[in-house]
Enzyme design. Structure first.
Site, mmCIF file in Angstrom:
data_model
loop_
_atom_site.group_PDB
_atom_site.id
_atom_site.type_symbol
_atom_site.label_atom_id
_atom_site.label_comp_id
_atom_site.label_asym_id
_atom_site.label_seq_id
_atom_site.Cartn_x
_atom_site.Cartn_y
_atom_site.Cartn_z
ATOM 1 N N LYS A 19 28.052 10.128 24.382
ATOM 2 C CA LYS A 19 28.814 11.346 24.912
ATOM 3 C C LYS A 19 30.276 10.719 25.228
ATOM 4 C CE LYS A 19 26.525 13.920 27.709
ATOM 5 N NZ LYS A 19 26.429 15.047 27.428
ATOM 6 N N ARG A 37 27.232 12.945 34.335
ATOM 7 C CA ARG A 37 26.128 12.903 33.264
ATOM 8 C C ARG A 37 26.056 11.583 32.597
ATOM 9 N NH1 ARG A 37 29.012 17.632 31.594
ATOM 10 N NH2 ARG A 37 27.966 19.436 31.678
ATOM 11 N N GLY A 72 17.554 14.483 27.362
ATOM 12 C CA GLY A 72 16.817 14.526 28.598
ATOM 13 C C GLY A 72 15.866 13.563 29.502
ATOM 14 N N MET A 105 17.482 11.150 31.192
ATOM 15 C CA MET A 105 18.128 10.535 32.376
ATOM 16 C C MET A 105 18.799 11.708 33.170
ATOM 17 S SD MET A 105 20.020 7.089 31.046
ATOM 18 C CE MET A 105 20.245 7.617 29.704
ATOM 19 N N ARG A 145 27.814 15.329 18.396
ATOM 20 C CA ARG A 145 27.256 14.166 18.087
ATOM 21 C C ARG A 145 26.699 14.490 16.709
ATOM 22 N NH1 ARG A 145 22.440 13.912 22.291
ATOM 23 N NH2 ARG A 145 21.475 16.160 21.469
ATOM 24 N N HIS A 156 -8.759 0.522 -0.618
ATOM 25 C CA HIS A 156 -9.109 1.427 -1.821
ATOM 26 C C HIS A 156 -8.623 2.831 -1.925
ATOM 27 C CE1 HIS A 156 -11.437 3.345 -5.012
ATOM 28 N NE2 HIS A 156 -11.177 2.219 -5.721
ATOM 29 N N ARG A 179 -2.333 -4.590 -17.095
ATOM 30 C CA ARG A 179 -3.210 -5.880 -16.653
ATOM 31 C C ARG A 179 -4.569 -5.965 -16.996
ATOM 32 N NH1 ARG A 179 -3.845 -5.748 -10.104
ATOM 33 N NH2 ARG A 179 -5.719 -4.188 -10.557
ATOM 34 N N SER A 224 5.044 -10.635 -12.228
ATOM 35 C CA SER A 224 4.920 -9.557 -11.607
ATOM 36 C C SER A 224 4.246 -9.761 -10.229
ATOM 37 C CB SER A 224 4.391 -8.380 -12.115
ATOM 38 O OG SER A 224 4.158 -7.455 -11.474
ATOM 39 N N ASP A 242 -2.149 -8.430 -3.013
ATOM 40 C CA ASP A 242 -2.918 -9.741 -2.839
ATOM 41 C C ASP A 242 -2.194 -10.990 -2.236
ATOM 42 O OD1 ASP A 242 -5.713 -9.277 -3.408
ATOM 43 O OD2 ASP A 242 -4.981 -8.841 -5.380
ATOM 44 N N CYS A 259 4.637 -4.954 -8.202
ATOM 45 C CA CYS A 259 3.804 -4.055 -8.453
ATOM 46 C C CYS A 259 2.787 -3.537 -7.303
ATOM 47 C CB CYS A 259 3.244 -4.037 -9.912
ATOM 48 S SG CYS A 259 1.924 -5.564 -9.899
ATOM 49 N N TYR A 305 12.748 -5.253 -11.372
ATOM 50 C CA TYR A 305 12.374 -3.641 -11.202
ATOM 51 C C TYR A 305 11.207 -3.774 -10.176
ATOM 52 C CZ TYR A 305 8.020 -5.001 -13.930
ATOM 53 O OH TYR A 305 7.129 -5.934 -14.278
HETATM 54 C C1 PEP Z 1 -1.383 -6.502 -5.794
HETATM 55 O O1 PEP Z 1 -2.185 -7.171 -5.490
HETATM 56 O O2 PEP Z 1 -0.427 -6.295 -5.245
HETATM 57 C C2 PEP Z 1 -1.725 -5.555 -6.958
HETATM 58 C C3 PEP Z 1 -0.581 -4.846 -7.299
HETATM 59 O O3 PEP Z 1 -2.797 -5.315 -7.527
HETATM 60 P P1 PEP Z 1 -4.081 -4.916 -6.723
HETATM 61 O O4 PEP Z 1 -3.717 -3.897 -5.756
HETATM 62 O O5 PEP Z 1 -4.744 -3.877 -7.592
HETATM 63 O O6 PEP Z 1 -5.075 -5.921 -6.386
HETATM 64 MG MG MG Z 2 -3.869 -7.702 -7.073
#
Ligand code: PEP
Ligand code: MG
Length: 903
Positions: free
Chosen positions: A36, A106, A115, A117, A362, A478, A640, A790, A795, A857, A877
């Protein structure tokens, strides 16, 4: 700035003055002056109409607490000098009866804590100065009303007299004397109330209300510093991770009055619409009122613009209509502020007798939709660059734009809360089994699949459901992973749910719901509501596409998607994925017809038996791959090999075991024996990944054949080269990789011979085990080493932390509460621990093979902070669920821009 320069002595500078056209501070001094104070100084420098005042620095707050809640010596003279300067600016004198200066006191820390203080207005009034105010303003009622407001606020905030004491006095007075509204009370009435207030203060505190204006001021300054540690503020800081050490500044500013009659007003404004981002002034005001009246909600404020008034069908005039000159002045100030701050501003203002005064500015909070629109518009208006526009939007919020969202204005009944596992809102009737979900879907009903937890057998039910709700499982359980992949909203780990599948009931506390009862889940917040809550459909405006295109110009990290089905692959392309980074082939087997062949393969006792069953799976798997290659056109597709333990494909319940045994024409006892044989204590660390493939190489052979034959067919259809990337899961040793690479290469040679043309493909491995990170150099070395790595960070997190993905939810909630984990490590990568192994893996892999391609991944591929980490670690990537692809594109661009700015 010479006019308000304070004299210097040995004491540090603790007080910074501002007045229209000049200030000792500026917007960059937020740490010292608070948000402020710094912005008031900045507005003053810009020549905007700011009531003159001064800021006592946040340093003094630190000293106040270090000195046992007392202010440092040497502050007094600086404050006195500053007060005199304000007096000179306003032509008034603090404590003078003839021409009294009144001030507002203030708080204002580095981070906004709305609000939390304390604030004290109208300070400087006493029994004498009130007469001066009455005379000078020519308005007795205004003067005595201001005085009673001051006593009330000061009594509550500084002297600790409960505000209800004052409210009771006022209510009693009005009741006894037949008044309904405060506005009906005149100067005489307020004088009587003031006497009652003062008596109450003396009764409560044992001391009279302070008449000495200097005592009033120091009391207020101490109280504002003291409010930094009030329970509200402490809790707010904890929730928003604001350090206690920052402290608040105190702003003392000449009062301006929005309650001086019908040409005065007070209001709040945003320079653009914070909900849609449209470039229009947005806000409200109250005529003849002080700031606290707007907040208190006693009267309903009116819209600022004529357009907003018409849209709201408000019969009262807007500020634009009621005070056109003041409105025009505000419009021009807002434009100046936007140019200066280069962002949408959230503003407080007062109009005193037609003159506009600015009290605060602000950067304003906004929805993601508004953030995108504002960033794009500001760039197009030439106020910011495109790269800045890209940095202005929080990628995490992007998913809000891609799914229906709960209508925030709708009435709703919260049942419980779980984890926000997959974004989007969905409503539907409760079903407890996947078969029931599928059945109802076929009958055209929307359902929410409610399960304690899901397993791969639920895939068809999850596909058929509008949303998924589980009682157990974390963000990489899952249910969570599959739902995100499918783009189906999901709330997981809602621990308060009690599911009785047999009875067909779901209970949460005292609420008991039956199968078929409609509920709504919000996968963005984890909330679960009773009934069907109204929703808003996603609006992917042109601005969204434009911002993402700018992001792509800046981005160096590739973004692929985890996609197992044609539907996922199409979605991934629609969101701009540059390929598939992970196709989990096991998901292709859970279809009702296919799973039987899979089960036949698992139950076969000989290799020949297994090969016979695999021969049935081959054509379907090949057809799936052809479709994926076609959809992805020439973009890379990483497939995979089968990863999960085989028991996941077998039935669990007695009834189902019997049915499967009958379908396979085998004795139930034999099937049960096979199930028992495959049972593992810790299946996550058991017969899965490369171990499974080494144990049953014929599965790998079949999958390799399906991939290569599909590539040959897709090449014909596309008229372009298709070069599949085959990936081996859960590898720790080079030897494991070599065994399976040998199997795949020999299939490739055979098919190459059969087709008369050598095949082009890449062989890589997932990095999911600590040993794989350490030995990445070995895994990639030489022409026969892995072509790409990858990182399977789901895991890898599980194996590095020794924390089971599926059992983590209750541990995580306890750990977050205690601050062990700042973030769920399955959501945002543990950069220090898991991250160090990732960096080692990349470094050693590239040392051995400089041209190595490196991707990730795991679920972290869609988390903005993790994406920034992978950018810095030199990844090629990231691959994430299709619905997170835009998030990753933006996050990757931000990481690249920030890195460029740093260097
Ligand atoms: C992982 O383990 O990050 C992965 C991509 O394989 P999953 O989640 O299928 O085990
Ligand atoms: Mg895995």
């Amino acid at each position: 700035m010479a006019a308000v320069e304070l004299s210097r002595d040995a004491t540090p500078k603790w007080v910074y003055v501002f007045a229209a056209g000049k200030a000792e501070g500026n917007a960059a001094m937020i740490d010292l002056l608070g948000g402020k104070g710094a912005n008031l100084a900045e507005m003053a420098c810009l020549g905007l109409p700011v009531p003159p005042g001064f800021t006592i620095t946040t340093e003094v707050c630190g000293l106040y607490y270090e000195n046992g809640k007392s202010l440092p010596e040497g502050l007094g003279p600086q404050v006195d000098q500053a007060l005199e300067l304000i007096g000179n600016e306003t032509g008034a004198v603090f404590g003078s009866e003839e021409n009294p200066l009144l001030v507002a006191v203030r708080s204002g820390g580095r981070a906004s804590m709305p609000g939390m203080m304390d604030t004290i207005l109208n300070l400087g009034l006493n029994d004498r100065t009130v007469t001066g105010l009455a005379r000078n303003s020519g308005d007795d009622r205004f003067a005595y009303d201001s005085y009673r407001r001051f006593i009330q606020m000061y009594g509550d905030v500084v002297l600790g007299v409960d505000h209800t004491v004052f409210e009771d006095i006022l209510d009693n007075y009005k009741n006894l004397n037949g008044f309904s509204y405060d506005t009906e009370l005149g100067a005489k009435e307020w004088q009587k109330i003031i006497a009652l207030y003062k008596k109450a203060i003396e009764n409560e505190t044992g001391k009279p209300f302070p008449q000495d204006t200097s005592e009033q001021l120091w009391g207020a300054i101490g109280a504002v510093f003291g409010s930094w540690q009030n329970a509200r503020a402490v809790t707010y800081r904890r929730l928003h991770a604001i350090p206690d050490s920052w402290g608040t500044a105190v702003n003392v500013q000449a009062m301006v009055f929005g309650n001086m009659g019908n040409t005065s007003a007070t209001g709040v404004a945003f320079t653009r619409n914070p909900s849609t981002g449209v470039n229009e002034i947005y806000g409200e005001y109250l005529v003849n009122a002080q700031g606290e009246d707007v907040v208190a909600g006693i009267r309903t404020p009116q819209p600022l613009t004529a357009k907003a008034r018409r849209e709201a069908e408000d019969p009262n005039p807007s500020l634009e209509e009621e005070m056109p000159e003041a409105f025009a002045q505000l419009e021009s100030i807002f434009a100046t502020l936007e140019q200066r701050y280069r962002d949408m501003q959230d503003i407080e203002f007062t109009i005193q007798n037609g003159k506009v005064w600015m009290l605060q500015t602000r950067s304003g909070k906004r929805t993601t939709e508004a953030a995108v629109r504002i960033a794009v518009d500001l760039a197009e208006e030439g106020i910011i660059t495109r790269e800045e526009a890209v940095l202005r939007v929080d990628p995490g919020g992007f998913t809000q734009l891609l799914h229906p969202t709960i209508d925030s204005d709708a009435d709703k009944e919260l049942l419980t809360t779980g984890l926000p596992a997959s974004p989007g809102a969905a409503a539907g009737g409760i079903v407890f089994t996947s078969d029931e979900a599928e059945k109802q879907k076929q009958q055209g009903r929307d359902v929410i699949l409610v399960r304690t937890e899901t397993s791969p057998e639920d895939i068809h039910g999850m596909h058929a459901s509008a949303g998924i709700l589980t009682a157990r499982g974390g963000m990489t359980s899952h249910a969570a992973v599959v739902a995100r992949g499918m783009g189906v909203p999901c709330v997981s780990g809602a621990g308060a749910l009690r599911i009785n599948e047999k009875a067909g009931t779901l209970s949460v506390g005292k609420n008991v719901l039956q199968a078929g009862d409609v509920i709504t889940i919000d996968g963005a917040t984890g909330r679960v509501y009773a009934g069907a809550v109204p929703m808003r459909q996603p609006q992917l405006s042109g601005d969204f596409a434009r911002l993402i295109a700018w992001a792509d110009e800046a981005r160096v990290l590739g973004v692929r998607a985890n996609a197992d089905t044609p539907k996922d692959a199409k979605q991934a392309r629609a969101f701009g994925a540059q390929g598939i980074g992970l196709c989990r082939t096991e998901h292709m087997f859970f279809d009702a017809e296919r799973i039987l062949a899979m089960r036949e393969m698992i139950c076969a006792t000989t290799e020949d038996g297994r090969r016979a069953a695999l021969a049935k799976i081959l054509p379907v798997q090949r057809a799936d791959f052809i479709e994926l290659f076609e959809i992805m056109d020439e973009l890379p597709v990483t497939i995979r090999l089968l990863d999960p333990p085989l028991h996941e494909f077998l039935p669990r319940e007695e009834r189902e075991i019997e049915a499967v045994a009958a379908a396979l024409a085998m004795p139930t006892e034999k099937l049960k024996a096979r199930i028992a044989e495959l049972a593992e204590f810790n299946p996550m660390l058991g017969m899965r990944g490369s171990r499974l493939a080494i144990r049953y190489p014929e599965i790998t052979e079949m999958q390799a054949r399906a991939i290569f034959e599909a590539a040959i067919e897709a090449e014909k259809r596309l008229g372009a080269v298709v070069e599949p990337e085959i990936m081996i899961p859960l590898v720790a040793y080079r030897h494991e990789f070599d065994i399976l690479a040998g199997v795949i290469r020999s299939v490739a040679e055979t098919i190459g011979r059969e087709s008369g043309k050598p095949l082009s493909y890449k062989l890589g491995t997932m990095i999911e085990l600590p040993r794989a990170c350490l030995k990445a150099g070995e895994l990639t070395a030489g022409d026969h080493g892995a072509d790409f790595l990858s990182f399977g960070t789901n895991d890898l997190t599980q194996t590095v932390l020794g924390l089971s993905r599926d059992d983590a939810a209750p541990i995580l909630s306890a750990y977050s509460a205690q601050g062990v984990y700042e973030e769920d490590p399955f959501v945002s990568i543990d950069q220090e621990g898991v991250g160090e192994l990732v960096r080692i893996g990349v470094e050693r892999g590239r040392e051995a093979k400089p041209a190595l391609k490196v991707g990730i991944c795991g679920e972290h591929g869609g988390d903005p902070a993790s994406v920034a980490f992978f950018h810095a670690a030199g990844f090629d990537y990231v691959s994430c669920s299709p619905f997170r692809v835009p998030v990753a594109r933006l996050a990757a661009a931000q990481a690249a821009i920030r890195a460029k700015l740093k260097s």
